[in-house]
Structure formats: C-alpha cells, structure tokens
Design a protein around this motif. Structure first.
Motif, PDB file in Angstrom:
ATOM      1  N   VAL A 305      48.347  56.025 -56.943  1.00 59.12           N
ATOM      2  CA  VAL A 305      48.711  55.749 -58.192  1.00 59.12           C
ATOM      3  C   VAL A 305      48.035  54.141 -58.594  1.00 59.12           C
ATOM      4  O   VAL A 305      47.604  54.026 -59.495  1.00 59.12           O
ATOM      5  CB  VAL A 305      50.251  55.641 -58.434  1.00 59.12           C
ATOM      6  CG1 VAL A 305      50.605  54.860 -59.499  1.00 59.12           C
ATOM      7  CG2 VAL A 305      50.685  57.196 -58.442  1.00 59.12           C
ATOM      8  N   VAL A 310      45.978  58.487 -61.747  1.00 63.39           N
ATOM      9  CA  VAL A 310      46.800  59.041 -62.808  1.00 63.39           C
ATOM     10  C   VAL A 310      45.983  59.269 -64.218  1.00 63.39           C
ATOM     11  O   VAL A 310      46.165  60.329 -64.747  1.00 63.39           O
ATOM     12  CB  VAL A 310      48.077  58.175 -62.978  1.00 63.39           C
ATOM     13  CG1 VAL A 310      48.646  58.664 -64.337  1.00 63.39           C
ATOM     14  CG2 VAL A 310      48.963  58.290 -61.881  1.00 63.39           C
ATOM     15  N   LEU A 336      50.421  65.602 -60.298  1.00 61.45           N
ATOM     16  CA  LEU A 336      51.276  64.571 -61.132  1.00 61.45           C
ATOM     17  C   LEU A 336      52.540  64.617 -60.621  1.00 61.45           C
ATOM     18  O   LEU A 336      53.385  63.589 -60.116  1.00 61.45           O
ATOM     19  CB  LEU A 336      51.188  64.625 -62.490  1.00 61.45           C
ATOM     20  CG  LEU A 336      49.836  64.195 -63.283  1.00 61.45           C
ATOM     21  CD1 LEU A 336      49.624  64.660 -64.633  1.00 61.45           C
ATOM     22  CD2 LEU A 336      49.632  62.672 -63.106  1.00 61.45           C
ATOM     23  N   MET A 349      53.842  55.472 -63.568  1.00 64.24           N
ATOM     24  CA  MET A 349      53.427  56.392 -64.289  1.00 64.24           C
ATOM     25  C   MET A 349      53.860  56.750 -65.876  1.00 64.24           C
ATOM     26  O   MET A 349      53.174  57.180 -66.474  1.00 64.24           O
ATOM     27  CB  MET A 349      53.746  57.828 -63.309  1.00 64.24           C
ATOM     28  CG  MET A 349      52.932  57.779 -62.126  1.00 64.24           C
ATOM     29  SD  MET A 349      53.314  59.159 -61.021  1.00 64.24           S
ATOM     30  CE  MET A 349      52.564  60.571 -61.968  1.00 64.24           C
TER      31      MET A 349
END
Length: 558
Positions: A305, A310, A336, A349
C-alpha cells in the motif's frame, strides 16, 4: 509361429524349461496378434491362463522380459484385462523390474504398470506404498537422454501426483530439481505441456512449492511469459496461461510466497507488478491474483500500500467496469480486500478512493464479484466511523445489500451482505445510517442473522440490533416486532448451546427493547424473568453479572 492358439499352449507348457529362442517365438506371435486385434487376442490370453505364467518370466536375467512386459502393457490397455493382471500377481515382479538397468525393460515395465493401474486410485496407492515414486524419480535423472523413458516417467508422475498420499513421498525426492532441469531443455510445446501437467498437481503441496522455487522454476515461468505475451499463436496463448497460473499457484505457499516477495524488493515481485497494466487479460488476472497472494500478511500489505499498488489495482478495475472481464474484477477485488485487512491501511485506502472504485461494481450480477465487493467494503470500514457513516447513508448501496440478503442461491453473498449491513451500524453508530437501513427494509435481515449457525454472525447481528434499540428504537419498533425479535431472543437465552457472548448480548438487547411499549409487553408475556434468573448461576461471570442486571431491570419494568 503365426498360430495364436498354438503359441499360447506352447507358452503355458514350456515357459519354465523352454529355450529362450522358442519362448521368443511364442511371445512374438502374441505381440503380432495383439497388433492386429488387441481386444480379441487379449480375451484369448485371459482364457488361456497364460497371465500366471508371465509372473515367472518377469526376471531381470531373462532375455524375454522386455517382450513379456510389452505384452502385459498391450493387454492392459483393455479395461477388462486389468483385474486379471492384478489377480495373476503381475504387479510385484513388475515393480521389482523398475530397478533393472535395461532401458527397454524399464520402458515396457513402466507402460505395463501404467496401463494396469490406469484410472484406479486403489492400485496407484498400492504402487506408492511399494515405493515406486523414489525409483521413478531416480530413473528420470539417470535416463533423461532417453525420450521414451522420460515420457513414461512423466506420464506416471502425472497419474500418481493426483493422489494426496503421493505428494509427501515426492517431497522427499529431488523431483523439483529434475523436472526444472528437464523443463529448461524443452523446446517443443507438447513436451513442456507434459511437464506442466506434472508440475501443477505437485505444486499444490507447500513443501514442493518451495523446492520448485529454489530449483529455479519461477525464472523459467517468467521467461515463458515474456516470450509468449505478445503472440497470437494458440500454443503460445496456452503456454502463457499455464505458466502464469502456475506462478500464482506457487505463491499460495507461505514460505515460497515470502521468498519471492523479498521484502517487496524481489525481481519476481516487480515483474508480477508489471503484469497488472498489461493488455493481456490473462496477465492482468495472474498479476491481481499474485498480489492477493502476496497480501497474506500485514507486513507485505503495508509495504504494498505504501508503494502505490492500490492505484494500479484501481486503474485495472476501471478498465473492467463496463462489460469487463469477471475473473479480473474478482481477482482485483480479492487483492484490495486482503490489502485492507491491516488497520493502518484502511484510512490510506479510503483516502485513495477505493470505496468509490469498488462501488462501481454494485450493478454486477455475478455472485463471485458481489462476494468480493462486499468483503472489501466490510474490511475497509472496520473501525472507520466516517467511512461507515458515508456508506451507510448511501441508499443505493443499502438497497442492494437488502436485495442480496435474500440471495438464497448464493450463501456467501447472502452472508456477506448481512455482515456488511451490521458493520455499517456497528462502526458508524449513526442514527442516519440506522434510518436508511430501516427505510430500506434491512431490519428483518439483521434479526434473521441473529439465528445464524455462525456465532460470529449472530454476535455481529445482536450488537447492531442493540445499537438500533439504543439509538432509534421508535423508528425500528414496528420492523423489530414484525421480525419476531423478542421470540428469537427468548429462544437464544433458553438454548443451552448458545455461546456465552450470545447470551450476554441477547440480555443487553432485551434491556434496550423494553424502552418500547409494544416490545416491552411482548417481553413480559414471554416469562423472560424465569429464563434470565437461571442465568445468574452461569459459569461465565460476565453472563451471570448481566443476568442479575437484566433481572433487576425486568423486575422494575414489570
């Protein structure tokens, strides 16, 4: 000698003391007859009783051994001849012959055993117990220049590797090293395909996964991907799929996956990342699945991440929103979801817009995509009050959840929808969210969820219902009554099998419900005091304490 009947008679009478020449003549006659009409000749061989004679002829010293094994291999091509071969005691001497040095004998012996045991897990297990796996692996190493013998070994491995019991034995050999060595030499597609067919079942074993990685299989697979990615030849497309699928399979093992991740600096990991923006759906799929597999521990997830994975996955999803590839959608959502598990990743996120990217697939009619979409959103809002409130006030989302809560044909989608409904309430603790869920008809599903066979789901439902009762009881009152919540709570408290946390949360909920006049009347009419007072002596102290508090509250209200 061209008369089959005479040959069979002579063979049966003179096998033990005839000369090699006369024996060979009989055997040649049988082979010739089998070549002309295998089925009819096999029937005659069975009726003649000569199979029992073959057992005594299968010796390393005999010059006829290869021909005898060849005849057995030919007759065992017929299903009706396999049991007679076993009954004639041919398997033990054939297994012994795998230790001889004569390549023709080895080849025919392997064929004979393969045909006798074809499609029989019982007989294949018998071979495994007799130790053929280490013997065959050794043969592959010694005779790797002999194409026919190599093929025989690969066919045998392909059959045996399907059995779970074989994998432990394979793991104690150097099969990984031998197969990778052999693979590197291959140019022809068919030969590579044959090795792939052995590698795939073997790579299901975690120990062998690591051995294959250490033997350099990954480098071979990456090379195949590089060579075939832009090709439109059928063979190349098939090789690309097989190589990338096998790569993903290797990443399912914790040790092999971590070895290839190399703290996010590994060349393999970097190459896999480059697959995601590829124009090949197969590579996009493999890349997303590989990321999902790398994302199986918090350290890897946090690193990925922080290093921009992402955005790559969201870009990939964007390419598949309208009439997209369902398997790619499913894989990207899986990645995800896994990345959203560590607490520190959730806010990052959400800021990156993952929730919005995922919501684009709310219209999907594909249960696998629905399932992963729900799981990803549930992971994202865990302990994220603002996000939970924002999503919980999204009427389209809540209405879709309520619809999916009735997807009886898809238990996974139904379960995840219920869990997300509950999570929206539990993490937002918002009156607006509760009102949205009530107006969309979600209450009855939360009540049903409290009766789930899974304790975790029961508990999540009860906590959400307690929040509804505490924050918006008047709004939800009618729906709670219609869903027969009070009767369900009575059942949960009366059932000795209910987990302590279920009993505890049921009593907390009862205390909240008696703030509603119609629900209070139901509680009083069902003799809850009696059930609750019994729980004062419950072995779990927290349950016992809550029972005392609930009893006092009920006594006051009555």
């Amino acid at each position: 000698m061209d008369n089959l009947s005479d040959a069979l008679k002579k063979l049966k009478i003179t096998a033990t003391d005839s000369t090699a020449d006369s024996l060979e003549g009989c055997l040649d006659c049988l082979l010739q007859a089998l070549a002309q009409n295998n089925t009819e000749t096999s029937e005659k061989i069975q009726k003649s009783g000569v199979l029992q004679v073959f057992a005594s002829l299968l010796t390393p010293q005999s010059s006829c051994t290869a021909k005898v094994a060849n005849i057995i291999a030919e007759v065992a091509r017929n299903e009706f001849m396999r049991n007679p071969c076993v009954d004639a005691g041919l398997i033990p001497p054939l297994v012994q012959l795998l230790n001889c040095k004569d390549q023709e004998v080895l080849l025919q012996t392997g064929r004979a055993l393969g045909n006798i045991c074809y499609d029989s897990h019982t007989l294949q297990s018998q071979l495994i117990n007799m130790g053929v796996i280490p013997t065959l692996v050794k043969l592959l190493g010694i005779h790797c220049q002999n194409a026919a013998l190599t093929e025989m070994c690969l066919v045998a491995f392909g059959n045996l590797a399907e059995l779970e019991s074989s994998k432990e034995q394979f793991a104690y050999t150097n099969i990984a090293e031998e197969l990778v060595k052999l693979f590197k030499k291959q140019i022809e597609h068919d030969k590579k395909e044959m090795i792939f067919e052995v590698l795939a079942p073997l790579a299901e074993n975690d120990v062998i996964k690591l051995q294959l990685v250490e033997a350099g299989l990954v480098e071979c697979l990456l090379e195949i991907v590089q060579k075939t990615v832009d090709s439109d030849k059928e063979d190349d497309i098939a090789e690309l799929k097989t190589a990338s699928d096998l790569m993903v399979l290797l990443l399912l093992g914790d040790e092999s996956m971590q070895k290839l991740f190399e703290g996010g600096k590994g060349s393999v990991f970097q190459r896999v990342l480059s697959w995601i923006p590829s124009n090949s759906h197969q590579l996009q799929l493999a890349g997303a699945l590989a990321i999902a597999n790398f994302a199986r521990n918090d350290g890897n997830c946090i690193h990925m991440v922080d290093n921009g994975i992402v955005q790559k996955l969201m870009d990939l999803l964007d390419r598949h929103v309208e009439d997209g590839n369902v398997t790619v959608q499913h894989a990207a959502l899986s990645a995800l979801r896994n990345l959203a598990i560590p607490v520190v990743n959730k806010a990052k996120m959400l800021s990156a817009g993952v929730a919005e990217a995922v919501l684009k697939f709310l219209r999907s009619e594909m249960p696998p995509v629905q399932f992963k979409l729900l799981g990803t959103l549930r992971m994202l809002i865990d302990a994220q009050a603002e996000a939970a409130e924002q999503l919980g006030r999204n009427v389209k989302l809540v209405e879709r959840l309520v619809e999916w809560c009735e997807a009886k044909d898809h238990a996974g989608v139904m379960g995840e929808s219920n869990r997300l409904l509950s999570a929206l309430i539990r993490h937002s603790k918002s009156k607006d969210v509760i009102r949205t869920i009530v107006q969309s008809g979600g209450i009855k599903h939360l009540v049903t969820m409290a009766t789930s066979e899974h304790v975790i789901m029961q508990n999540e439902a009860l906590v959400a219902l307690a929040l509804i009762a505490a924050l918006e009881l008047v709004t939800a009152e009618k729906d709670l009554e219609n869903a027969q919540l009070v009767q369900i709570l009575h059942r949960l408290l009366s059932d000795d099998r209910s987990a302590p946390e279920i009993k505890y949360n049921s009593m907390v909920l009862i205390c909240a419900l008696i703030g509603s006049e119609p629900l209070q009347k139901e509680v009083q009419s069902m003799a809850f005091l009696e059930v609750v007072s019994k729980l004062r002596s419950h072995e779990n102290k927290t349950v016992a304490q809550q029972a005392s508090l609930t009893e006092q509250r009920l006594a006051v209200e009555s």
